[in-house]
Design an enzyme around this catalytic site. Structure first.
Site, mmCIF file in Angstrom:
data_model
loop_
_atom_site.group_PDB
_atom_site.id
_atom_site.type_symbol
_atom_site.label_atom_id
_atom_site.label_comp_id
_atom_site.label_asym_id
_atom_site.label_seq_id
_atom_site.Cartn_x
_atom_site.Cartn_y
_atom_site.Cartn_z
ATOM 1 N N CYS A 1 0.816 -1.214 0.000
ATOM 2 C CA CYS A 1 0.000 0.000 0.000
ATOM 3 C C CYS A 1 0.851 1.266 0.000
ATOM 4 O O CYS A 1 1.678 1.457 0.893
ATOM 5 C CB CYS A 1 -0.918 -0.018 1.216
ATOM 6 N N TYR B 1 -5.326 6.184 -9.158
ATOM 7 C CA TYR B 1 -6.526 5.413 -8.804
ATOM 8 C C TYR B 1 -7.743 5.924 -9.578
ATOM 9 O O TYR B 1 -8.600 5.134 -9.987
ATOM 10 C CB TYR B 1 -6.792 5.505 -7.301
#
Length: 368
Positions: free
Chosen positions: A66, A197
């Site tokens: 992450c 994203y």
């Protein structure tokens, strides 16, 4: 790595992509903070809590995969807080319930004794309605989540945990550059950190192309800026560089192809390439990056956009270990008198080091 999708308790694939338009990130987090001003959890006027600042009391739960958690891992290491907050590392793959501890013996976090990070959230907020995110700080004694506000966690490591920092820890948030840093941080978040994203999880061609164009406008800005100065702000590495690094280091392995951001690779952009090479070669950056786990997470968890779960073999990232020429621009990674992190603590080595990482940082990066 555990093949969770065949486990009897598999609860279904995670869902991230927008079904019909622009991807919108939920930016509501647990905004509690850890403060030297209190001796017990203390309610504040805004409804949050301050928690006591104590060494050995909290566990930073992160995941190598992450980027938001990677910021916290890098900063903890640069500031010398390894002995102050323990580090729990979740598996790169998970179901809809989010992060698990499949990498640990018995698939249980050795300090918290839990199988999923979700349990720490539920210990404090039963039926917590939002995403179970990393990084999160968990109180070890009660196994309760304290905060998952990644921006605050990183900033507080720099500005609040000063009594516990390593002697000679860097100044990653210099007050004379604070205003410029905040403007850049906001721009980088919307257009690059979250921009990849917004492209990858877009639910329409129009939303994708909008995000793609904004992303590349921002990356072109960064490439041009890094052609005239060594770092994003000032003469030394700052928090802004950490924020940018966590996205750029994932660009070629996952965002370029998986998120359809494929105009160019960072390896093909001369200034960004050299910038990444310099940062990667500094302890705290390259010795906390696991490319295998990064690719496993994106390609195996995001089944909406990669239903086969096939993980690519490439790309070859060994160029990160090659010499760079960033010193031509003046400045230095850190101010005179700054100390670098020491050896990685036991248990914090990379599970899947590349050979060039072992060459750079020594066999300790692989736990040897």
């Amino acid at each position: 790595m555990a093949t969770q999708d065949t486990a009897t308790d598999w609860a279904g694939d995670a869902r991230n992509a927008s079904p019909d338009g622009e991807f919108v990130r939920d930016t509501t987090y647990i905004e509690d903070r850890i403060s030297p001003s209190v001796s017990e959890p203390t309610a504040q006027d805004d409804g949050t809590f301050f928690w006591p600042m104590e060494a050995g009391h909290y566990r930073l739960v992160a995941a190598r995969a992450c980027p938001w958690a990677h910021r916290a891992v890098i900063t903890r290491r640069l500031m010398g807080l390894e002995d102050t907050l323990s580090l729990g590392l979740a598996s790169p793959t998970h179901d809809v319930r989010s992060w698990t501890f499949d990498l640990d013996p018995g698939e249980v976090d050795p300090v918290l004794g839990t199988k999923r990070l979700q349990e720490a959230y539920f210990n404090r907020f039963p039926n917590y309605p939002r995403g179970i995110t990393v990084p999160a700080i968990v109180e070890e004694s009660t196994k309760r989540v304290v905060t998952n506000s990644y921006n605050t966690i990183v900033r507080d490591f720099i500005t609040e945990w000063t009594d516990f920092q390593r002697a000679g820890a860097p100044d990653l948030y210099p007050t004379q550059h604070a205003e410029e840093m905040e403007k850049l941080n906001e721009y980088i978040f919307h257009n690059i950190n979250n921009g990849v994203y917004r492209a990858g999880f877009a639910g329409s061609q129009e939303a994708y192309e909008k995000a793609y164009n904004q992303l590349w406008e921002a990356l072109d800005f960064v490439e041009e800026r890094l052609g005239t100065q060594r770092y994003m702000v000032g003469d030394h590495i700052t928090e802004t560089d950490i924020r940018l690094f966590a996205t750029l280091i994932r660009f070629d392995p996952v965002y370029y192809g998986h998120f359809k951001c494929s105009r160019e690779k960072t390896a093909e952009m001369p200034n960004i390439r050299g910038y990444l090479q310099e940062l990667f070669q500094i302890p705290g950056f390259g010795d906390t990056t696991d490319f295998t786990e990064i690719k496993q997470h994106y390609y195996m968890v995001h089944t909406e956009i990669n239903p086969t779960k096939i993980v690519p073999v490439g790309p070859d990232m060994s160029w990160l270990a090659q010499p760079h020429d960033r010193d031509r621009l003046g400045g230095a990674p850190f101010a005179e008198g700054t100390t670098l992190p020491g050896a990685l603590p036991a248990g914090e080595h990379i599970k899947n080091p590349e050979q060039f990482q072992i060459n750079l940082f020594g066999p300790a990066v692989a736990g040897k």
